[in-house]
Design an enzyme around this catalytic site. Structure first.
Site, mmCIF file in Angstrom:
data_model
loop_
_atom_site.group_PDB
_atom_site.id
_atom_site.type_symbol
_atom_site.label_atom_id
_atom_site.label_comp_id
_atom_site.label_asym_id
_atom_site.label_seq_id
_atom_site.Cartn_x
_atom_site.Cartn_y
_atom_site.Cartn_z
ATOM 1 N N HIS A 69 -1.586 -13.651 6.704
ATOM 2 C CA HIS A 69 -2.443 -12.743 5.927
ATOM 3 C C HIS A 69 -3.333 -11.890 6.827
ATOM 4 O O HIS A 69 -4.555 -11.995 6.766
ATOM 5 C CB HIS A 69 -3.345 -13.543 4.973
ATOM 6 C CG HIS A 69 -2.612 -14.388 3.975
ATOM 7 N ND1 HIS A 69 -3.200 -15.404 3.248
ATOM 8 C CD2 HIS A 69 -1.312 -14.363 3.568
ATOM 9 C CE1 HIS A 69 -2.312 -15.963 2.439
ATOM 10 N NE2 HIS A 69 -1.141 -15.353 2.627
ATOM 11 N N ASN A 75 -4.218 -15.523 -1.536
ATOM 12 C CA ASN A 75 -3.123 -14.722 -0.984
ATOM 13 C C ASN A 75 -3.363 -13.262 -1.374
ATOM 14 O O ASN A 75 -3.718 -12.977 -2.508
ATOM 15 C CB ASN A 75 -1.804 -15.226 -1.550
ATOM 16 C CG ASN A 75 -1.734 -16.744 -1.500
ATOM 17 O OD1 ASN A 75 -2.563 -17.417 -2.109
ATOM 18 N ND2 ASN A 75 -0.799 -17.273 -0.786
ATOM 19 N N MET A 109 3.423 -15.413 -4.107
ATOM 20 C CA MET A 109 2.235 -15.875 -4.850
ATOM 21 C C MET A 109 1.350 -14.680 -5.171
ATOM 22 O O MET A 109 0.884 -13.981 -4.279
ATOM 23 C CB MET A 109 1.445 -16.890 -4.023
ATOM 24 C CG MET A 109 2.164 -18.219 -3.874
ATOM 25 S SD MET A 109 1.251 -19.334 -2.806
ATOM 26 C CE MET A 109 -0.123 -19.763 -3.833
ATOM 27 N N GLY A 126 0.819 -1.209 0.000
ATOM 28 C CA GLY A 126 0.000 0.000 0.000
ATOM 29 C C GLY A 126 0.850 1.254 0.000
ATOM 30 O O GLY A 126 0.570 2.223 -0.728
ATOM 31 N N GLU A 151 9.717 4.446 7.177
ATOM 32 C CA GLU A 151 9.707 2.980 7.319
ATOM 33 C C GLU A 151 10.495 2.592 8.573
ATOM 34 O O GLU A 151 11.633 3.036 8.743
ATOM 35 C CB GLU A 151 10.316 2.343 6.054
ATOM 36 C CG GLU A 151 10.652 0.860 6.172
ATOM 37 C CD GLU A 151 9.467 -0.012 6.556
ATOM 38 O OE1 GLU A 151 8.426 0.069 5.892
ATOM 39 O OE2 GLU A 151 9.589 -0.772 7.549
ATOM 40 N N GLY A 157 -3.460 -3.336 3.615
ATOM 41 C CA GLY A 157 -4.311 -4.500 3.871
ATOM 42 C C GLY A 157 -5.362 -4.275 4.937
ATOM 43 O O GLY A 157 -6.272 -5.115 5.085
ATOM 44 N N GLU A 160 -2.907 -23.505 -0.573
ATOM 45 C CA GLU A 160 -1.627 -23.376 -1.274
ATOM 46 C C GLU A 160 -0.786 -24.616 -0.971
ATOM 47 O O GLU A 160 -0.695 -25.037 0.188
ATOM 48 C CB GLU A 160 -0.980 -22.086 -0.765
ATOM 49 C CG GLU A 160 0.490 -22.008 -0.813
ATOM 50 C CD GLU A 160 1.021 -20.810 0.029
ATOM 51 O OE1 GLU A 160 0.277 -19.849 0.295
ATOM 52 O OE2 GLU A 160 2.196 -20.872 0.412
HETATM 53 P P1 FAE Z 1 3.094 -4.648 4.661
HETATM 54 O O1 FAE Z 1 3.617 -5.265 3.428
HETATM 55 O O2 FAE Z 1 3.090 -5.421 5.920
HETATM 56 O O3 FAE Z 1 3.931 -3.291 4.882
HETATM 57 C C1 FAE Z 1 3.802 -2.482 6.023
HETATM 58 C C2 FAE Z 1 5.126 -1.755 6.227
HETATM 59 O O4 FAE Z 1 4.924 -0.691 7.147
HETATM 60 C C3 FAE Z 1 6.225 -2.636 6.820
HETATM 61 O O5 FAE Z 1 7.417 -2.455 6.082
HETATM 62 C C4 FAE Z 1 6.357 -2.140 8.263
HETATM 63 O O6 FAE Z 1 7.677 -2.283 8.765
HETATM 64 C C5 FAE Z 1 5.963 -0.685 8.121
HETATM 65 N N1 FAE Z 1 5.377 -0.086 9.322
HETATM 66 C C6 FAE Z 1 4.380 -0.582 10.079
HETATM 67 N N2 FAE Z 1 4.052 0.265 11.108
HETATM 68 C C7 FAE Z 1 4.907 1.325 10.963
HETATM 69 C C8 FAE Z 1 5.097 2.528 11.722
HETATM 70 N N3 FAE Z 1 4.333 2.792 12.795
HETATM 71 N N4 FAE Z 1 6.056 3.377 11.341
HETATM 72 C C9 FAE Z 1 6.836 3.113 10.244
HETATM 73 N N5 FAE Z 1 6.700 1.984 9.500
HETATM 74 C C10 FAE Z 1 5.745 1.108 9.851
HETATM 75 O O7 FAE Z 1 1.604 -4.110 4.475
HETATM 76 N N6 FAE Z 1 0.764 -12.628 0.324
HETATM 77 C C11 FAE Z 1 0.570 -12.989 -0.953
HETATM 78 O O8 FAE Z 1 -0.255 -12.392 -1.660
HETATM 79 N N7 FAE Z 1 1.293 -14.041 -1.496
HETATM 80 C C12 FAE Z 1 2.187 -14.763 -0.769
HETATM 81 O O9 FAE Z 1 2.820 -15.688 -1.287
HETATM 82 C C13 FAE Z 1 2.375 -14.406 0.601
HETATM 83 N N8 FAE Z 1 3.233 -15.109 1.393
HETATM 84 C C14 FAE Z 1 3.511 -14.645 2.662
HETATM 85 C C15 FAE Z 1 4.504 -15.276 3.421
HETATM 86 C C16 FAE Z 1 4.882 -14.745 4.646
HETATM 87 C C17 FAE Z 1 5.949 -15.436 5.467
HETATM 88 C C18 FAE Z 1 4.260 -13.556 5.134
HETATM 89 C C19 FAE Z 1 4.656 -12.945 6.454
HETATM 90 C C20 FAE Z 1 3.258 -12.945 4.402
HETATM 91 C C21 FAE Z 1 2.876 -13.471 3.167
HETATM 92 N N9 FAE Z 1 1.910 -12.847 2.377
HETATM 93 C C22 FAE Z 1 1.669 -13.277 1.107
HETATM 94 C C23 FAE Z 1 1.161 -11.678 2.877
HETATM 95 C C24 FAE Z 1 1.622 -10.343 2.273
HETATM 96 O O10 FAE Z 1 3.027 -10.212 2.387
HETATM 97 C C25 FAE Z 1 0.892 -9.206 2.995
HETATM 98 O O11 FAE Z 1 -0.498 -9.372 2.770
HETATM 99 C C26 FAE Z 1 1.323 -7.842 2.485
HETATM 100 O O12 FAE Z 1 2.702 -7.627 2.678
HETATM 101 C C27 FAE Z 1 0.535 -6.734 3.182
HETATM 102 O O13 FAE Z 1 0.798 -5.516 2.518
HETATM 103 P P2 FAE Z 1 0.560 -4.150 3.247
HETATM 104 O O14 FAE Z 1 0.855 -3.059 2.297
HETATM 105 O O15 FAE Z 1 -0.791 -4.174 3.890
#
Ligand code: FAE
Length: 528
Positions: free
Chosen positions: A467, A505, A142, A41, A60, A495, A381
């Site tokens: 997720h 996913n 994925m 996002g 970040e 998310g 998956e």
């Molecule tokens: P996200 O990617 O979590 O980014 C949030 C960012 O904000 C992070 O870098 C944080 O460090 C940062 N942050 C948070 N709070 C603060 C703050 N107060 N100040 C400064 N920075 C901050 O959010 N999804 C798929 O579709 N396919 C897959 O194969 C898949 N596999 C996964 C495997 C693992 C092990 C994990 C953990 C997740 C997986 N996911 C997968 C889920 C996917 O990575 C997740 O839905 C997204 O990353 C969420 O995206 P957002 O933009 O919501």
């Protein structure tokens, strides 16, 4: 990494990797737009703001992952994790805690801002990525577009034709989504584990489907041929991929920096948001060092504020802002509508003759698709378990249609939030996953594995999720485009907009919704 470095070398970036060695006095820095978080996002918001010519600062809390350690690698390996693996831990907390009931998986490490975090709440823990790129640094890549019918069920107010005609294709193109070559898939030892699981699903009359990925399959084939350094074929995934994966730092964020209008400050955690009397936003952010100590507290001002901290990060910031009285007009639904996407992990034990192979790619490429089964919808998956030895385990991450939802509440004593998700709510996901996998076991005369999730013979890992979704749901806590109710020029792009479940996913959906929000906001809200 390469694209980001190239952009930097060309003088196109202003990424701010500040020295964390000395405490400096608090400063007030202003930018027209601030984005909190650099996951999906946040990255979409940063790129589209930068392209629109709006000077944008991304804050970040994690590191920029571009500097090799003493072993010459940016990320550590999964088999020998070190401090780079986890966010300020003294021992790793891998999802698969054991093998043959033995704690062979986790390792003692020193505290450091590692790339994977496991955030613990009372009855649920949530894995998230930390660093420039958020979850894209640690996930399985994925890249799945949800069924249009289920998308519309979850987002009845969103124009699905526009999503599927414009924003999903735009997101997939930018993310670098590609598909495995079916002929290579059928012949390579690296996906034998997937073919075995497919056969077992088909024996139970179930349908399987290929799923796209952002890992470069051309690179993976070169890994298999021995002409490229192994990453997905070297066991790398949850602690970062050194090669092959098109994580956000190589796609959206590199492009954002390339606009010349975007700066990313790392190791800065936003803790509070308030509004100044002139209607602009004021953020309080703690800059931390590699020990986690706060070395500086900064205040930032901005006109436009975009929240991309992920379901946990954004929900926490907004619940705290509402309940401490900093942003009192936030809607009562802020913090609500949270779910696990029905996540449950499990393993099955195969017969001795059904070998899954010692060599397994870490990038999943297939799912068992029983979502159309209205009595028990599940999309599972087929997950890898690369151990470098034959273990006869078929592993899965099941996504079930669990209707349970929970809320975040502010905890004044700690200043943090609690998550009200209960074990009974996880049991709903387990019962759905069990129905599907009982069928598969019955058709193949196989049983579950009891040794993978700790010492208590746990079959279904229902106490963690990958997720996290919801907490600031589209159309409830925000308007139909992610504009936060109660305040102008305040937006959610991550998310937390997704109401607890999307059936596959989630990152393609998160990215596409963010594209939709940014198109609308830039057209309507930022005009002079
Ligand atoms: P996200 O990617 O979590 O980014 C949030 C960012 O904000 C992070 O870098 C944080 O460090 C940062 N942050 C948070 N709070 C603060 C703050 N107060 N100040 C400064 N920075 C901050 O959010 N999804 C798929 O579709 N396919 C897959 O194969 C898949 N596999 C996964 C495997 C693992 C092990 C994990 C953990 C997740 C997986 N996911 C997968 C889920 C996917 O990575 C997740 O839905 C997204 O990353 C969420 O995206 P957002 O933009 O919501």
């Amino acid at each position: 990494m390469v694209a980001l470095q190239t952009a930097a070398a060309a003088g196109l970036t202003r990424i701010s990797l500040q020295s964390a060695s000395a405490a400096e006095p608090a400063v007030v820095d202003n930018a027209p737009a601030i984005v909190i978080g650099s996951g999906y996002g946040g990255a979409v918001a940063a790129l589209r703001l930068g392209q629109a010519g709006i000077r944008t600062l991304v804050l970040e809390m994690g590191r920029l992952w571009n500097t090799p350690g003493s072993d010459g690698k940016v990320f550590c390996t999964t088999s020998a994790p070190d401090q780079r693996s986890m966010w300020f831990r003294t021992r790793t907390e891998a999802p698969l805690a054991s093998f043959l009931w033995l704690d062979l998986v986790n390792r003692d490490i020193s505290r450091y801002p590692g790339v994977l975090d496991r955030v613990h709440f009372a009855d649920m823990s949530v894995y998230v990525g930390r660093g420039v790129g958020g979850g894209s640094l640690v996930n399985g890549g994925m890249a799945v577009t949800p069924l249009q019918s289920y998308f519309s069920e979850q987002f009845p107010t969103v124009d699905a034709a526009e999503m599927y005609g414009t924003y999903f294709p735009r997101a997939r193109a930018m993310l670098g989504v590609n598909t495995v070559d079916p002929a290579w898939f059928e012949s390579t030892e690296w996906y034998k584990f997937t073919r075995v699981s497919r056969k077992h699903a088909q024996n139970a009359g179930l349908k399987t489907t290929f799923v796209p990925n952002v890992y470069d399959f051309g690179y993976m084939q070169r890994e298999a041929a021995g002409t490229a350094t192994k990453s997905a074929l070297g066991g790398e995934v949850i602690y970062g991929n050194n090669h092959g994966k098109r994580s956000l730092d190589q796609t959206y964020l590199a492009a954002a920096l390339g606009t010349g209008n975007v700066t990313i400050n790392t190791m800065e955690r936003v803790r509070a948001i308030r509004r100044a009397t002139d209607g602009t936003y004021v953020l309080t952010a703690d800059r931390i060092d590699n020990t986690g100590a706060v070395v500086e507290t900064k205040e930032y001002g901005c006109t436009y504020l975009f929240l991309g901290g992920g379901s946990l990060g954004t929900s926490e910031l907004l619940v705290r802002a509402r309940d401490t009285g900093a942003l009192p007009a936030l809607d009562a639904s802020v913090g609500a509508g949270w779910g696990t996407n029905g996540n449950v992990m499990l393993g099955r034990a195969n017969h001795l003759w059904d070998t899954v192979g010692a060599n397994q790619s870490t990038m999943p490429v297939m799912g068992i698709d029983d979502w159309a089964n209205t009595a028990n919808p599940v999309f599972a998956e087929i997950a890898p378990l690369p151990m470098g030895l034959e273990h006869w385990v078929s592993l899965y991450l099941a996504i079930t249609k669990n209707p349970q939802r929970a809320s975040f509440t502010y905890d004044a004593a700690s200043g943090g939030v609690r998550l009200g998700w209960t074990a009974a709510q996880s049991a709903v996901s387990v019962s759905m996953a069990r129905k599907l996998f009982d069928r598969i076991n019955a058709a193949n005369s196989t049983i579950y594995r009891y040794d993978l999730f700790g010492s208590s013979n746990k079959v279904f890992a229902d106490d963690f999720c990958y997720h996290p979704l919801g907490g600031c749901v589209l159309g409830k806590a925000t308007d139909n485009y992610g504009r936060v109710k109660g305040y102008s020029k305040l937006y959610v792009t991550d998310g937390s907009l997704v109401p607890g479940s999307i059936g596959v996913n989630p990152f393609v959906t998160i990215t596409a919704l963010a594209e939709r929000t940014m198109a609308r906001v830039l057209a309507e809200d930022t005009a002079p």
